[in-house]
Structure formats: C-alpha cells, structure tokens
Design a protein around this motif. Sequence first.
Motif, PDB file in Angstrom:
ATOM      1  N   UNK A   1       0.840  -1.202   0.000  1.00  0.00           N
ATOM      2  CA  UNK A   1       0.000   0.000   0.000  1.00  0.00           C
ATOM      3  C   UNK A   1       0.873   1.250   0.000  1.00  0.00           C
ATOM      4  N   UNK A   2       1.963   1.225   0.744  1.00  0.00           N
ATOM      5  CA  UNK A   2       2.877   2.369   0.758  1.00  0.00           C
ATOM      6  C   UNK A   2       3.503   2.583  -0.616  1.00  0.00           C
ATOM      7  N   UNK A   3       3.867   1.508  -1.278  1.00  0.00           N
ATOM      8  CA  UNK A   3       4.410   1.620  -2.638  1.00  0.00           C
ATOM      9  C   UNK A   3       3.365   2.207  -3.577  1.00  0.00           C
ATOM     10  N   UNK A   4       2.094   1.819  -3.387  1.00  0.00           N
ATOM     11  CA  UNK A   4       1.008   2.342  -4.212  1.00  0.00           C
ATOM     12  C   UNK A   4       0.842   3.849  -4.007  1.00  0.00           C
ATOM     13  N   UNK A   5       1.086   4.320  -2.783  1.00  0.00           N
ATOM     14  CA  UNK A   5       0.968   5.755  -2.521  1.00  0.00           C
ATOM     15  C   UNK A   5       1.993   6.545  -3.325  1.00  0.00           C
ATOM     16  N   UNK A   6       3.211   6.035  -3.387  1.00  0.00           N
ATOM     17  CA  UNK A   6       4.245   6.727  -4.168  1.00  0.00           C
ATOM     18  C   UNK A   6       3.894   6.694  -5.647  1.00  0.00           C
ATOM     19  N   UNK A   7       3.416   5.556  -6.126  1.00  0.00           N
ATOM     20  CA  UNK A   7       2.997   5.466  -7.529  1.00  0.00           C
ATOM     21  C   UNK A   7       1.837   6.413  -7.824  1.00  0.00           C
ATOM     22  N   UNK A   8       0.955   6.590  -6.846  1.00  0.00           N
ATOM     23  CA  UNK A   8      -0.179   7.501  -7.031  1.00  0.00           C
ATOM     24  C   UNK A   8       0.306   8.942  -7.158  1.00  0.00           C
ATOM     25  N   UNK A   9       1.317   9.308  -6.369  1.00  0.00           N
ATOM     26  CA  UNK A   9       1.910  10.632  -6.520  1.00  0.00           C
ATOM     27  C   UNK A   9       2.517  10.825  -7.896  1.00  0.00           C
ATOM     28  N   UNK A  10       3.133   9.776  -8.415  1.00  0.00           N
ATOM     29  CA  UNK A  10       3.709   9.849  -9.770  1.00  0.00           C
ATOM     30  C   UNK A  10       2.613  10.031 -10.813  1.00  0.00           C
ATOM     31  N   UNK A  11       1.477   9.366 -10.601  1.00  0.00           N
ATOM     32  CA  UNK A  11       0.350   9.520 -11.522  1.00  0.00           C
ATOM     33  C   UNK A  11      -0.161  10.957 -11.489  1.00  0.00           C
ATOM     34  N   UNK A  12      -0.271  11.523 -10.291  1.00  0.00           N
ATOM     35  CA  UNK A  12      -0.709  12.916 -10.177  1.00  0.00           C
ATOM     36  C   UNK A  12       0.213  13.830 -10.974  1.00  0.00           C
ATOM     37  N   UNK A  13       1.495  13.599 -10.865  1.00  0.00           N
ATOM     38  CA  UNK A  13       2.462  14.426 -11.600  1.00  0.00           C
ATOM     39  C   UNK A  13       2.270  14.268 -13.109  1.00  0.00           C
ATOM     40  N   UNK A  14       2.035  13.042 -13.577  1.00  0.00           N
ATOM     41  CA  UNK A  14       1.802  12.829 -15.014  1.00  0.00           C
ATOM     42  C   UNK A  14       0.530  13.528 -15.485  1.00  0.00           C
ATOM     43  N   UNK A  15      -0.432  13.664 -14.570  1.00  0.00           N
ATOM     44  CA  UNK A  15      -1.684  14.336 -14.904  1.00  0.00           C
ATOM     45  C   UNK A  15      -1.577  15.856 -14.820  1.00  0.00           C
ATOM     46  N   UNK A  16      -0.444  16.336 -14.314  1.00  0.00           N
ATOM     47  CA  UNK A  16      -0.236  17.772 -14.210  1.00  0.00           C
ATOM     48  C   UNK A  16      -0.921  18.408 -13.022  1.00  0.00           C
ATOM     49  N   UNK A  17      -1.211  17.623 -11.983  1.00  0.00           N
ATOM     50  CA  UNK A  17      -1.842  18.156 -10.776  1.00  0.00           C
ATOM     51  C   UNK A  17      -0.893  17.965  -9.593  1.00  0.00           C
ATOM     52  N   UNK A  18      -1.162  18.690  -8.512  1.00  0.00           N
ATOM     53  CA  UNK A  18      -0.205  18.677  -7.408  1.00  0.00           C
ATOM     54  C   UNK A  18      -0.800  18.231  -6.073  1.00  0.00           C
ATOM     55  N   UNK A  19      -1.980  17.612  -6.093  1.00  0.00           N
ATOM     56  CA  UNK A  19      -2.610  17.202  -4.836  1.00  0.00           C
ATOM     57  C   UNK A  19      -3.213  15.810  -4.956  1.00  0.00           C
ATOM     58  N   UNK A  20      -2.928  14.975  -3.966  1.00  0.00           N
ATOM     59  CA  UNK A  20      -3.564  13.666  -3.823  1.00  0.00           C
ATOM     60  C   UNK A  20      -4.309  13.670  -2.501  1.00  0.00           C
ATOM     61  N   UNK A  21      -5.569  13.271  -2.532  1.00  0.00           N
ATOM     62  CA  UNK A  21      -6.408  13.206  -1.331  1.00  0.00           C
ATOM     63  C   UNK A  21      -6.546  11.751  -0.907  1.00  0.00           C
ATOM     64  N   UNK A  22      -6.551  11.518   0.392  1.00  0.00           N
ATOM     65  CA  UNK A  22      -6.766  10.154   0.858  1.00  0.00           C
ATOM     66  C   UNK A  22      -6.766  10.040   2.362  1.00  0.00           C
ATOM     67  N   UNK A  23      -6.680   8.816   2.827  1.00  0.00           N
ATOM     68  CA  UNK A  23      -6.616   8.503   4.244  1.00  0.00           C
ATOM     69  C   UNK A  23      -5.180   8.140   4.622  1.00  0.00           C
ATOM     70  N   UNK A  24      -4.983   7.806   5.887  1.00  0.00           N
ATOM     71  CA  UNK A  24      -3.666   7.338   6.345  1.00  0.00           C
ATOM     72  C   UNK A  24      -3.764   5.958   6.980  1.00  0.00           C
ATOM     73  N   UNK A  25      -4.985   5.594   7.434  1.00  0.00           N
ATOM     74  CA  UNK A  25      -5.086   4.466   8.330  1.00  0.00           C
ATOM     75  C   UNK A  25      -4.585   4.881   9.712  1.00  0.00           C
ATOM     76  N   UNK A  26      -4.765   4.002  10.681  1.00  0.00           N
ATOM     77  CA  UNK A  26      -4.311   4.318  12.036  1.00  0.00           C
ATOM     78  C   UNK A  26      -4.057   3.044  12.823  1.00  0.00           C
ATOM     79  N   UNK A  27      -2.870   2.934  13.443  1.00  0.00           N
ATOM     80  CA  UNK A  27      -2.610   1.774  14.293  1.00  0.00           C
ATOM     81  C   UNK A  27      -3.260   1.880  15.666  1.00  0.00           C
ATOM     82  N   UNK A  28      -3.887   3.043  15.968  1.00  0.00           N
ATOM     83  CA  UNK A  28      -4.417   3.245  17.321  1.00  0.00           C
ATOM     84  C   UNK A  28      -5.891   3.628  17.355  1.00  0.00           C
TER      85      UNK A  28
END
Length: 331
Positions: A106-133
């Motif tokens: 999932x962490x690797x997917x987050x980095x890939x998602x940022x790369x996709x945003x850059x290819x799309x010419x946008x600068x923001x990704x929205x999402x969750x973080x999850x929580x261990x607590x």
Amino acid sequence: MGRPVTLFTGQWADLPIEAMCQKAKEFGYDGLELCCWGDHIEVDKADQAYCNGRLELLKRYDLQLFTISTHLASQCVCDPIDERHKNILPTYIWGDGDPEGVRQRAAEEMIKTGQVAKRLGIDTVVGFTGSPIWHMLYSFPAVSQAQLDKGYEEFARRWTPILDEYQKMGVKYALEVHPTEIAFDIATAHRALKAVNYHPAFGFNYDPSHFGYQHVDYVRFINEFADRIFHVHMKDVYWSDIPTTAGVFGGHMEFGDNRRYWNFRSLGRGKINFENIIRALNDIGYNGPLSVEWEDSGMDREAGAAEACNFVKKVDFAPSGQAFDDVMKAE
C-alpha cells in the motif's frame, strides 16, 4: 467568480469513466475529483499515455481536474489489516493477505499515485492514512499515553518516506480528517502534523461533515490549519437533537438507518453552516476547488448530485477587496 465546483467520483465508481463525465457535465459541474478505483484512475495502468487519455477525455467534456483520491489503498498503509481490507484492495496489493506485506505494498502504491498525479499535471492527492491506534479510541482497558505515542511514531515511520517522495515530485498529500484515521478532530490533527515534523508535503482535505456530528468546531479547523488545507470536500450531515436508538458510534447500523444519531445528507439538507465555511475559506485565501462528496443513503444520487452542484454554486462567493464603508471615509 466562485471557485470551481467538482464532483468526487468515489461514490460513482460503478460507472465507467466516460459515463461519469457525461453525468457530471449534465449536472453542471466544472470538473471531477477522480478516485483511484473502478476504471476512473487505475494506478497500475497509469503511464503517461493513459494519463494523457484521461486528460483528453475530461477536455472533451469541458471538465477540469485538480486532484485524484486514493482513500482505499491509503487506508492500508498503517492500519491493522484484516478481512475488511481485502474487500477494498486490488489483488496486487492484497497479495497473500500477510498484514505487513499489505502495508508495504500500500505504501508503494501511494508513491505510484503521486507519480500519476504528476503525469496528470496536478499537485494534490487526497486520501486517508489508516491508524494503528484508532481501535484504542475508547479507553478501556486503559490506554496509556505511551501507547498512543507509539501509534503516532508508527504513522510517522510509515508515512514520512512517502511524503519525502511527494516533496521531490512537487505533490502534496491531503489527509481527509476522519474517524478511523490518525487525525479525526482538531486535537489529533495537531498531533499528526507534529508527528511528521510538519512535513511540507502533508496537509488536509477539509470535510466539515466528519466534524459536525462529533461536535468539533469545523470553522475553527479552517482557521487553525489555514496553511495546511490543500483541498476541500463539500458534504453535509444531520444529527439528532433528541435521544436516539443508536448513538454517535452508530449501533452497528447501516448508513441511512433513521434510528442512528447521525447520517450524511445531501448538501443543504443537513446541519452544516456552509455560509460560515465559505467566509472562513475566504479569510484564509483558499482558491481551490469545492469538491462535492455526495453521500445520502435516503436520496436518489443523480437528483442529489445535481441539486448539490447548484447549492455549492449558490452558497459560494468571492471575498471583498474593500470594507463596505470605505467610500464613506474622509480623505
């Protein structure tokens, strides 16, 4: 002129992307906030040619794109993983279901998602973080501050490398402050920022609906985090003024059950004061999109989405460049 009004497609991912474009245009929206599930944005396929194709499709319908959203995969970066997560993940992230493997993929997917945003010419990704607590929220057996500190340390350990990559790419990550996440109110949002040492790539997707039924001051949130609000969701919620069958925790009832203390509602049909929100957004100089996240289990979604678009365009307004009484003052 008001801000662009977009429609978050997360609740519409059962529709093919082009059908979604057609409907959004018919409803009156200026753009879309594309989710990373269904066929709206497929991160594993999204090379430059794919991204160019998505941009061309949006242009064909005269729709703008400001952000993409990755709520499902991002939830799994630092959650305790169980069978629920299998239902929201593609098989290439779930794999064999080993919890640590899921979190790493999932962490690797987050980095890939940022790369996709850059290819799309946008600068923001929205999402969750999850929580261990999050599961420690109601403190019995008693939860120590040391245990909570460890949870925020784990959040920072798992998310800081992702945020570092986002910073290199010129992309920001906007956490939707929300129950089940590492930040779910004003106090925990401050704690999350501190945990990642106020990382410049980390901020918030503001959504007042998640504060209202908690009785958190949703206008104060805007003012306290003025420089960290990277994106805005417009969503309404209703909560009861009289005792109900199921309280704030929901009683294990489905959304839309009217025995619940609170339910999401179509914009203008709940209790959120959007007038005060717009004024606060004007005060902090937020000029980004207002993205409708339409969730109302008791209403037809097409009628609701069209109505919500009109509501946001009506309630939004630009700030004044002068005080109303300036012209009355002597030189």
